[in-house]
Motif scaffolding. Sequence first.
Motif, PDB file in Angstrom:
ATOM      1  N   LEU A   7       0.876  -1.164   0.000  1.00 45.27           N
ATOM      2  CA  LEU A   7       0.000   0.000   0.000  1.00 45.27           C
ATOM      3  C   LEU A   7       0.919   1.220   0.000  1.00 45.27           C
ATOM      4  CD1 LEU A   7      -2.511  -1.095   2.775  1.00 45.27           C
ATOM      5  CD2 LEU A   7      -2.776  -1.287   0.289  1.00 45.27           C
ATOM      6  N   ILE A   8       0.585   2.197  -0.802  1.00 41.76           N
ATOM      7  CA  ILE A   8       1.378   3.413  -0.926  1.00 41.76           C
ATOM      8  C   ILE A   8       0.649   4.521  -0.197  1.00 41.76           C
ATOM      9  CG2 ILE A   8       2.331   5.096  -2.552  1.00 41.76           C
ATOM     10  CD1 ILE A   8       1.919   2.630  -4.647  1.00 41.76           C
ATOM     11  N   ARG A   9       1.359   5.190   0.681  1.00 40.60           N
ATOM     12  CA  ARG A   9       0.757   6.290   1.425  1.00 40.60           C
ATOM     13  C   ARG A   9       1.670   7.496   1.310  1.00 40.60           C
ATOM     14  NH1 ARG A   9      -4.137   6.236   1.996  1.00 40.60           N
ATOM     15  NH2 ARG A   9      -3.965   7.585   3.816  1.00 40.60           N
ATOM     16  N   GLY A  10       1.059   8.661   1.144  1.00 44.06           N
ATOM     17  CA  GLY A  10       1.819   9.897   1.085  1.00 44.06           C
ATOM     18  C   GLY A  10       1.946  10.511   2.463  1.00 44.06           C
ATOM     19  N   LEU A  11       3.129  10.989   2.782  1.00 51.70           N
ATOM     20  CA  LEU A  11       3.362  11.697   4.034  1.00 51.70           C
ATOM     21  C   LEU A  11       3.799  13.110   3.701  1.00 51.70           C
ATOM     22  CD1 LEU A  11       5.383   9.293   6.384  1.00 51.70           C
ATOM     23  CD2 LEU A  11       3.031  10.061   6.647  1.00 51.70           C
ATOM     24  N   ARG A  12       3.044  14.088   4.180  1.00 51.54           N
ATOM     25  CA  ARG A  12       3.384  15.484   3.914  1.00 51.54           C
ATOM     26  C   ARG A  12       4.152  16.107   5.062  1.00 51.54           C
ATOM     27  NH1 ARG A  12      -2.709  16.930   3.107  1.00 51.54           N
ATOM     28  NH2 ARG A  12      -2.547  15.769   5.019  1.00 51.54           N
ATOM     29  N   ALA A  13       3.768  15.764   6.272  1.00 49.42           N
ATOM     30  CA  ALA A  13       4.366  16.398   7.447  1.00 49.42           C
ATOM     31  C   ALA A  13       4.350  15.408   8.601  1.00 49.42           C
ATOM     32  CB  ALA A  13       3.569  17.655   7.815  1.00 49.42           C
ATOM     33  N   VAL A  14       5.056  15.745   9.639  1.00 48.43           N
ATOM     34  CA  VAL A  14       5.108  14.898  10.824  1.00 48.43           C
ATOM     35  C   VAL A  14       3.702  14.655  11.368  1.00 48.43           C
ATOM     36  CG1 VAL A  14       5.983  14.744  13.192  1.00 48.43           C
ATOM     37  CG2 VAL A  14       7.436  15.643  11.375  1.00 48.43           C
ATOM     38  N   SER A  15       2.837  15.636  11.241  1.00 48.24           N
ATOM     39  CA  SER A  15       1.475  15.498  11.763  1.00 48.24           C
ATOM     40  C   SER A  15       0.702  14.365  11.080  1.00 48.24           C
ATOM     41  CB  SER A  15       0.719  16.816  11.626  1.00 48.24           C
ATOM     42  OG  SER A  15       0.695  17.234  10.278  1.00 48.24           O
ATOM     43  N   ASP A  16       1.068  14.002   9.857  1.00 51.54           N
ATOM     44  CA  ASP A  16       0.421  12.873   9.169  1.00 51.54           C
ATOM     45  C   ASP A  16       0.848  11.533   9.750  1.00 51.54           C
ATOM     46  OD1 ASP A  16      -0.795  14.561   7.335  1.00 51.54           O
ATOM     47  OD2 ASP A  16       0.638  14.155   5.725  1.00 51.54           O
ATOM     48  N   PHE A  17       2.034  11.496  10.336  1.00 53.06           N
ATOM     49  CA  PHE A  17       2.654  10.221  10.672  1.00 53.06           C
ATOM     50  C   PHE A  17       1.848   9.379  11.657  1.00 53.06           C
ATOM     51  CE2 PHE A  17       5.451   7.411  13.040  1.00 53.06           C
ATOM     52  CZ  PHE A  17       5.933   6.637  11.998  1.00 53.06           C
ATOM     53  N   GLU A  18       1.351   9.966  12.721  1.00 51.35           N
ATOM     54  CA  GLU A  18       0.665   9.170  13.743  1.00 51.35           C
ATOM     55  C   GLU A  18      -0.547   8.439  13.163  1.00 51.35           C
ATOM     56  OE1 GLU A  18      -1.301   9.459  18.184  1.00 51.35           O
ATOM     57  OE2 GLU A  18      -0.169  11.171  17.417  1.00 51.35           O
ATOM     58  N   HIS A  19      -1.370   9.155  12.427  1.00 50.76           N
ATOM     59  CA  HIS A  19      -2.546   8.532  11.803  1.00 50.76           C
ATOM     60  C   HIS A  19      -2.118   7.451  10.802  1.00 50.76           C
ATOM     61  CE1 HIS A  19      -6.462   8.071   9.984  1.00 50.76           C
ATOM     62  NE2 HIS A  19      -5.931   8.337   8.813  1.00 50.76           N
ATOM     63  N   GLU A  20      -1.157   7.767   9.958  1.00 48.13           N
ATOM     64  CA  GLU A  20      -0.692   6.810   8.945  1.00 48.13           C
ATOM     65  C   GLU A  20      -0.062   5.582   9.597  1.00 48.13           C
ATOM     66  OE1 GLU A  20      -1.346   6.758   5.831  1.00 48.13           O
ATOM     67  OE2 GLU A  20      -2.157   8.786   5.630  1.00 48.13           O
TER      68      GLU A  20
END
Length: 162
Positions: free
Chosen positions: A85-98
Amino acid sequence: MKKGIYPGSFDPITNGHLDVINRARHIFDKVVVAVARNASKQPLFTPEERVELIRENLVGRPNIEVLAFDGLIVDLAKREKAVALIRGLRAVSDFEHEFQMAQMNRHLDETVETIFLMPNEQFFFTSSNLVKQVFKFTDRERHLIPPNVHAALSRKFGHPKS
Protein backbone atom coordinates in the motif's frame (compact mmCIF):
# COMPACT_ATOMS: atom_id res chain seq x y z
CA MET A 1 5.00 -8.12 -11.43
CA LYS A 2 5.14 -5.95 -8.30
CA LYS A 3 1.91 -4.06 -7.82
CA GLY A 4 1.30 -1.24 -5.38
CA ILE A 5 -2.02 0.32 -4.40
CA TYR A 6 -2.34 4.03 -3.63
CA PRO A 7 -5.66 4.39 -1.76
CA GLY A 8 -7.40 7.62 -0.88
CA SER A 9 -10.53 9.66 -1.23
CA PHE A 10 -8.88 12.02 -3.76
CA ASP A 11 -11.68 14.56 -3.35
CA PRO A 12 -10.23 16.08 -5.50
CA ILE A 13 -6.86 14.87 -6.67
CA THR A 14 -4.10 17.43 -6.16
CA ASN A 15 -0.67 17.91 -7.69
CA GLY A 16 0.72 16.43 -4.47
CA HIS A 17 -1.21 13.20 -5.09
CA LEU A 18 0.00 13.14 -8.70
CA ASP A 19 3.58 13.61 -7.50
CA VAL A 20 3.25 10.57 -5.20
CA ILE A 21 1.73 8.52 -8.06
CA ASN A 22 4.63 9.42 -10.33
CA ARG A 23 7.15 8.47 -7.64
CA ALA A 24 5.36 5.15 -7.05
CA ARG A 25 5.25 4.22 -10.73
CA HIS A 26 9.04 4.21 -10.79
CA ILE A 27 9.13 1.74 -7.89
CA PHE A 28 6.32 -0.65 -8.88
CA ASP A 29 5.58 -2.40 -12.17
CA LYS A 30 1.95 -1.38 -11.75
CA VAL A 31 0.22 1.17 -9.53
CA VAL A 32 -3.48 0.99 -8.76
CA VAL A 33 -4.97 4.30 -7.65
CA ALA A 34 -7.88 3.18 -5.48
CA VAL A 35 -10.60 5.78 -4.92
CA ALA A 36 -12.50 5.12 -1.70
CA ARG A 37 -16.26 5.44 -1.97
CA ASN A 38 -16.28 6.40 1.74
CA ALA A 39 -19.58 8.29 1.94
CA SER A 40 -19.02 9.17 5.60
CA LYS A 41 -16.62 11.90 4.47
CA GLN A 42 -19.39 13.65 2.48
CA PRO A 43 -17.28 14.09 -0.66
CA LEU A 44 -17.76 16.98 -3.06
CA PHE A 45 -17.29 14.73 -6.09
CA THR A 46 -18.89 11.34 -6.76
CA PRO A 47 -16.58 8.32 -6.94
CA GLU A 48 -17.09 8.25 -10.71
CA GLU A 49 -16.13 11.93 -11.03
CA ARG A 50 -13.02 11.41 -8.91
CA VAL A 51 -11.96 8.38 -10.96
CA GLU A 52 -12.40 10.35 -14.19
CA LEU A 53 -10.51 13.41 -12.88
CA ILE A 54 -7.61 11.13 -11.96
CA ARG A 55 -7.65 9.19 -15.24
CA GLU A 56 -7.53 12.40 -17.26
CA ASN A 57 -4.23 13.23 -15.55
CA LEU A 58 -2.65 9.83 -16.13
CA VAL A 59 -3.11 9.46 -19.87
CA GLY A 60 -0.10 7.77 -21.47
CA ARG A 61 0.96 5.92 -18.32
CA PRO A 62 0.00 2.31 -19.02
CA ASN A 63 1.33 1.02 -15.70
CA ILE A 64 -1.31 2.96 -13.75
CA GLU A 65 -4.90 1.84 -13.23
CA VAL A 66 -7.65 3.82 -11.48
CA LEU A 67 -10.66 2.22 -9.82
CA ALA A 68 -13.22 2.93 -7.12
CA PHE A 69 -13.58 0.55 -4.18
CA ASP A 70 -15.63 -0.18 -1.07
CA GLY A 71 -14.46 -2.00 2.01
CA LEU A 72 -11.05 -2.62 3.48
CA ILE A 73 -7.99 -1.70 1.48
CA VAL A 74 -6.18 -4.90 2.51
CA ASP A 75 -9.01 -6.92 0.93
CA LEU A 76 -8.59 -4.98 -2.32
CA ALA A 77 -4.82 -5.52 -2.12
CA LYS A 78 -5.39 -9.27 -1.81
CA ARG A 79 -7.79 -9.31 -4.80
CA GLU A 80 -5.36 -7.24 -6.89
CA LYS A 81 -2.36 -9.33 -5.75
CA ALA A 82 -0.61 -6.16 -4.58
CA VAL A 83 2.52 -6.35 -2.45
CA ALA A 84 2.25 -2.88 -0.94
CA LEU A 85 0.00 0.00 0.00
CA ILE A 86 1.38 3.41 -0.93
CA ARG A 87 0.76 6.29 1.42
CA GLY A 88 1.82 9.90 1.08
CA LEU A 89 3.36 11.70 4.03
CA ARG A 90 3.38 15.48 3.91
CA ALA A 91 4.37 16.40 7.45
CA VAL A 92 5.11 14.90 10.82
CA SER A 93 1.47 15.50 11.76
CA ASP A 94 0.42 12.87 9.17
CA PHE A 95 2.65 10.22 10.67
CA GLU A 96 0.66 9.17 13.74
CA HIS A 97 -2.55 8.53 11.80
CA GLU A 98 -0.69 6.81 8.95
CA PHE A 99 1.30 4.69 11.41
CA GLN A 100 -1.91 3.48 13.10
CA MET A 101 -3.48 2.63 9.75
CA ALA A 102 -0.35 0.78 8.63
CA GLN A 103 -0.29 -1.24 11.85
CA MET A 104 -3.98 -2.16 11.54
CA ASN A 105 -3.49 -3.16 7.90
CA ARG A 106 -0.50 -5.30 8.91
CA HIS A 107 -2.65 -6.89 11.63
CA LEU A 108 -5.35 -7.69 9.05
CA ASP A 109 -2.91 -8.99 6.42
CA GLU A 110 0.77 -9.23 7.21
CA THR A 111 1.67 -10.00 3.59
CA VAL A 112 0.90 -6.44 2.45
CA GLU A 113 3.54 -3.84 3.31
CA THR A 114 2.92 -0.10 3.63
CA ILE A 115 5.32 2.19 1.79
CA PHE A 116 5.46 5.90 2.67
CA LEU A 117 6.39 8.39 -0.03
CA MET A 118 6.83 12.12 0.39
CA PRO A 119 5.68 14.51 -2.32
CA ASN A 120 7.87 17.32 -3.56
CA GLU A 121 8.27 19.96 -0.83
CA GLN A 122 6.18 22.46 -2.80
CA PHE A 123 3.16 20.26 -2.03
CA PHE A 124 3.82 19.52 1.67
CA PHE A 125 1.01 21.78 2.85
CA THR A 126 -1.50 20.77 0.18
CA SER A 127 -4.55 18.67 0.97
CA SER A 128 -7.83 18.13 -0.83
CA ASN A 129 -9.72 19.68 2.08
CA LEU A 130 -7.60 22.83 2.10
CA VAL A 131 -7.97 23.20 -1.67
CA LYS A 132 -11.76 22.94 -1.36
CA GLN A 133 -11.88 25.42 1.53
CA VAL A 134 -9.86 27.99 -0.41
CA PHE A 135 -11.87 27.35 -3.58
CA LYS A 136 -15.11 28.30 -1.83
CA PHE A 137 -13.87 31.88 -1.87
CA THR A 138 -11.41 32.09 -4.76
CA ASP A 139 -10.15 30.09 -7.69
CA ARG A 140 -6.56 31.34 -7.63
CA GLU A 141 -4.86 28.18 -6.29
CA ARG A 142 -4.07 26.86 -9.75
CA HIS A 143 -0.55 25.60 -8.95
CA LEU A 144 -1.87 23.11 -6.38
CA ILE A 145 -4.28 21.26 -8.68
CA PRO A 146 -4.33 20.08 -12.30
CA PRO A 147 -6.30 22.17 -14.83
CA ASN A 148 -9.16 19.64 -15.12
CA VAL A 149 -9.66 19.75 -11.34
CA HIS A 150 -9.63 23.55 -11.42
CA ALA A 151 -12.41 23.46 -14.06
CA ALA A 152 -14.41 20.89 -12.07
CA LEU A 153 -14.12 22.92 -8.86
CA SER A 154 -15.15 26.07 -10.74
CA ARG A 155 -18.31 24.27 -11.91
CA LYS A 156 -19.08 22.94 -8.41
CA PHE A 157 -18.59 26.30 -6.70
CA GLY A 158 -20.05 28.42 -9.50
CA HIS A 159 -16.91 30.43 -10.19
CA PRO A 160 -16.87 32.18 -13.58
CA LYS A 161 -14.52 30.75 -16.19
CA SER A 162 -11.15 32.45 -16.08
